[in-house]
Design an enzyme around this catalytic site. Structure first.
Site, PDB file in Angstrom:
ATOM      1  N   TYR A 105      28.039  38.336 -26.637  1.00  0.00           N
ATOM      2  CA  TYR A 105      28.161  37.705 -27.637  1.00  0.00           C
ATOM      3  C   TYR A 105      28.909  38.852 -29.059  1.00  0.00           C
ATOM      4  O   TYR A 105      28.682  38.477 -29.862  1.00  0.00           O
ATOM      5  CB  TYR A 105      26.953  36.617 -27.772  1.00  0.00           C
ATOM      6  CG  TYR A 105      27.200  35.667 -27.210  1.00  0.00           C
ATOM      7  CD1 TYR A 105      27.595  35.597 -25.998  1.00  0.00           C
ATOM      8  CD2 TYR A 105      26.265  34.896 -27.007  1.00  0.00           C
ATOM      9  CE1 TYR A 105      27.703  34.468 -25.351  1.00  0.00           C
ATOM     10  CE2 TYR A 105      25.753  33.463 -26.224  1.00  0.00           C
ATOM     11  CZ  TYR A 105      26.756  33.001 -25.128  1.00  0.00           C
ATOM     12  OH  TYR A 105      26.660  31.886 -24.913  1.00  0.00           O
TER      13      TYR A 105
ATOM     14  N   LYS B 193      23.095  38.815 -12.437  1.00  0.00           N
ATOM     15  CA  LYS B 193      24.280  38.517 -11.727  1.00  0.00           C
ATOM     16  C   LYS B 193      24.658  40.318 -11.354  1.00  0.00           C
ATOM     17  O   LYS B 193      25.887  40.142 -11.437  1.00  0.00           O
ATOM     18  CB  LYS B 193      25.573  37.746 -12.406  1.00  0.00           C
ATOM     19  CG  LYS B 193      26.354  37.289 -11.358  1.00  0.00           C
ATOM     20  CD  LYS B 193      26.531  36.207 -10.437  1.00  0.00           C
ATOM     21  CE  LYS B 193      27.671  35.937 -10.117  1.00  0.00           C
ATOM     22  NZ  LYS B 193      27.251  34.543  -9.006  1.00  0.00           N
TER      23      LYS B 193
ATOM     24  N   ASP C 145      23.009  32.222 -11.034  1.00  0.00           N
ATOM     25  CA  ASP C 145      23.382  30.952  -9.805  1.00  0.00           C
ATOM     26  C   ASP C 145      22.370  29.766  -8.695  1.00  0.00           C
ATOM     27  O   ASP C 145      22.797  28.425  -9.337  1.00  0.00           O
ATOM     28  CB  ASP C 145      25.789  30.867  -9.348  1.00  0.00           C
ATOM     29  CG  ASP C 145      24.657  32.345  -8.246  1.00  0.00           C
ATOM     30  OD1 ASP C 145      24.241  33.152  -9.067  1.00  0.00           O
ATOM     31  OD2 ASP C 145      26.025  32.541  -7.434  1.00  0.00           O
TER      32      ASP C 145
ATOM     33  N   ASP D 127      21.359  31.491 -23.232  1.00  0.00           N
ATOM     34  CA  ASP D 127      21.939  30.535 -24.015  1.00  0.00           C
ATOM     35  C   ASP D 127      21.910  29.513 -22.948  1.00  0.00           C
ATOM     36  O   ASP D 127      21.653  28.023 -23.081  1.00  0.00           O
ATOM     37  CB  ASP D 127      23.411  31.004 -24.453  1.00  0.00           C
ATOM     38  CG  ASP D 127      24.072  30.117 -25.365  1.00  0.00           C
ATOM     39  OD1 ASP D 127      22.991  29.023 -25.665  1.00  0.00           O
ATOM     40  OD2 ASP D 127      24.758  30.816 -26.484  1.00  0.00           O
TER      41      ASP D 127
ATOM     42  N   ASP E  45      19.251  26.004 -22.390  1.00  0.00           N
ATOM     43  CA  ASP E  45      20.104  24.420 -22.908  1.00  0.00           C
ATOM     44  C   ASP E  45      19.709  23.596 -20.961  1.00  0.00           C
ATOM     45  O   ASP E  45      19.686  22.201 -20.968  1.00  0.00           O
ATOM     46  CB  ASP E  45      20.846  24.517 -22.896  1.00  0.00           C
ATOM     47  CG  ASP E  45      20.515  24.227 -24.799  1.00  0.00           C
ATOM     48  OD1 ASP E  45      20.536  24.607 -24.612  1.00  0.00           O
ATOM     49  OD2 ASP E  45      22.409  24.032 -24.808  1.00  0.00           O
TER      50      ASP E  45
END
Ligand code: NAD
Length: 354
Positions: free
Chosen positions: A137, A187, A219, A243, A247
């Protein structure tokens, strides 16, 4: 800083709870009230006025409500970028690099979860620790170049050893006070940044032999959250994966009105706020669930003031009220007693004081 929408309604209740803590634990909190978001715009023409920042600098912690409001034609300037300016501005000003987001499914609220009932009935209690100020980000360079079919857009994912180490330490230290397990999400099978992430987290894990450490690809983590959320205690994530997964974990609990969060930096300073926004669809009706704001105040007591007994008292009072069947509209089910914001607060207060 109550902010906008339901912020002032739920903040009022949380302050009552803090007042009760003052009496019960014989401590004295010095409150300073400050404007933020749309609420600050009229007086200051800014979502995060200097006056508010000054009050924050002079404080030990921030209890934040929510920002954002209904966008009407004439209000466009007032609301545009409100979240970006106020929330990101505060995170940046105070270097709040660690975001702690608990996702707890109370067995009494299992019906509200979208999970299959045999999974949800067991409840779960997960804390997502998300790196907040680095990663893709914020990484440079980012931008666009070229034109036509050759036009390209790019972002950069980068993490320094120091950034990974400090967020990993937060996760392991928090886990020591919970069920002593850290699942680090990465990852590393594809991204170089994440190979490095895994390496530094593994090095840090060796300093915490009392905490179980497990790496997991993102994943798989997304899938495991829906199949067997009980396996997780602390989930350590970089900015983007955190993030998304925080959620997802929040959604699995069934209600935004129940979830607190903390953003902390070096030392004890932190900002504490509900996971949801200003909920303009229900603002002003006295029906918002105050529990996320109350539990945010409890997190403030835990992480900024070290008042563990008071924190657990509040959490226990919340759980007891739910077990006793009191519900705001967002978590109501037939057979339960529907209450508004103020009564939910009073019921929690009663149990806290007893
Ligand atoms: P929202 O979280 O405000 O609302 C989503 C849904 O959840 C709504 O139906 C709302 O009624 C419900 N909800 C949220 N909190 C609740 C509570 N305590 N009790 C009962 N129901 C609750 O998200 P949104 O509608 O996408 O955004 C509304 C505004 O809030 C926007 O302006 C957005 O930018 C802002 N926002 C602010 C924050 C923040 O201040 N941290 C976070 C997210 C969104």
């Amino acid at each position: 800083m109550p902010g906008d929408g339901i912020g002032p309604e739920v903040m009022q209740v949380a302050l009552k709870i803090l007042d009760a803590v003052q009496s019960k634990y014989n401590v004295c909190f010095d409150y300073r009230h400050a404007l933020v978001g749309g609420a600050a715009w009229n007086d200051y023409g800014s979502h995060l006025p200097e006056e508010t920042l000054k009050i924050c600098r002079e404080s030990d912690a921030i209890l934040f409500g929510s920002v954002g409001g209904p966008v009407r034609e004439q209000d466009t300037d007032k609301w545009r970028g409100v979240e970006v300016h106020s929330l990101l501005g505060l995170r940046k000003a105070f270097e709040l690099y660690a975001n702690l987001r608990p996702a707890k499914l109370y067995p009494a609220l299992a019906f509200a979860s979208p999970l299959r009932s045999d999974i949800s009935q067991k409840g779960f209690d997960i804390l997502v620790v998300r790196e907040l100020t680095g990663g893709i980000y914020f990484g440079q360079p980012k931008g666009r170049r070229g034109s036509g079919d050759a036009e390209t857009a790019f972002d950069t994912m980068l993490y320094s050893r120091a950034e990974i180490r400090r967020i990993a330490k937060v996760a392991f230290e928090v886990a020591q006070k919970r069920r002593r397990k850290v699942t680090s999400v990465d990852k590393a099978n594809v991204l170089t940044t994440m190979v490095f992430w895994r390496q530094v987290v593994e090095e840090t894990a060796r300093e915490y032999p009392d905490v179980e450490y497990e790496p997991m690809y993102v994943d798989n983590a997304a899938m495991q959250l829906t199949k067997n959320p009980q396996q997780f205690d602390v989930m350590l994530c970089g900015n983007m994966f955190g993030d998304i997964l925080s959620d997802e974990a929040a959604a699995l609990t069934g209600s935004l009105g129940m979830l607190p969060s903390a953003s902390i930096g070096m030392g004890k300073f932190g900002m504490y706020e509900p996971g949801g926004g200003s909920a303009p669809d229900i603002a002003g009706q006295g029906i918002a669930n105050p529990i996320a704001q109350i539990l945010s105040a409890a997190m403030l007591l835990r992480y900024s003031f070290g008042m563990i007994a008071a924190t657990e008292d509040i959490e226990h009072a919340v759980e007891t009220v739910l077990n006793d069947g009191y519900r705001t509209a967002d978590i109501w089910q037939k057979g339960n007693r529907k209450v508004g914001t103020a009564e939910m607060g009073d019921q929690i207060l009663k149990r806290l004081e007893s």
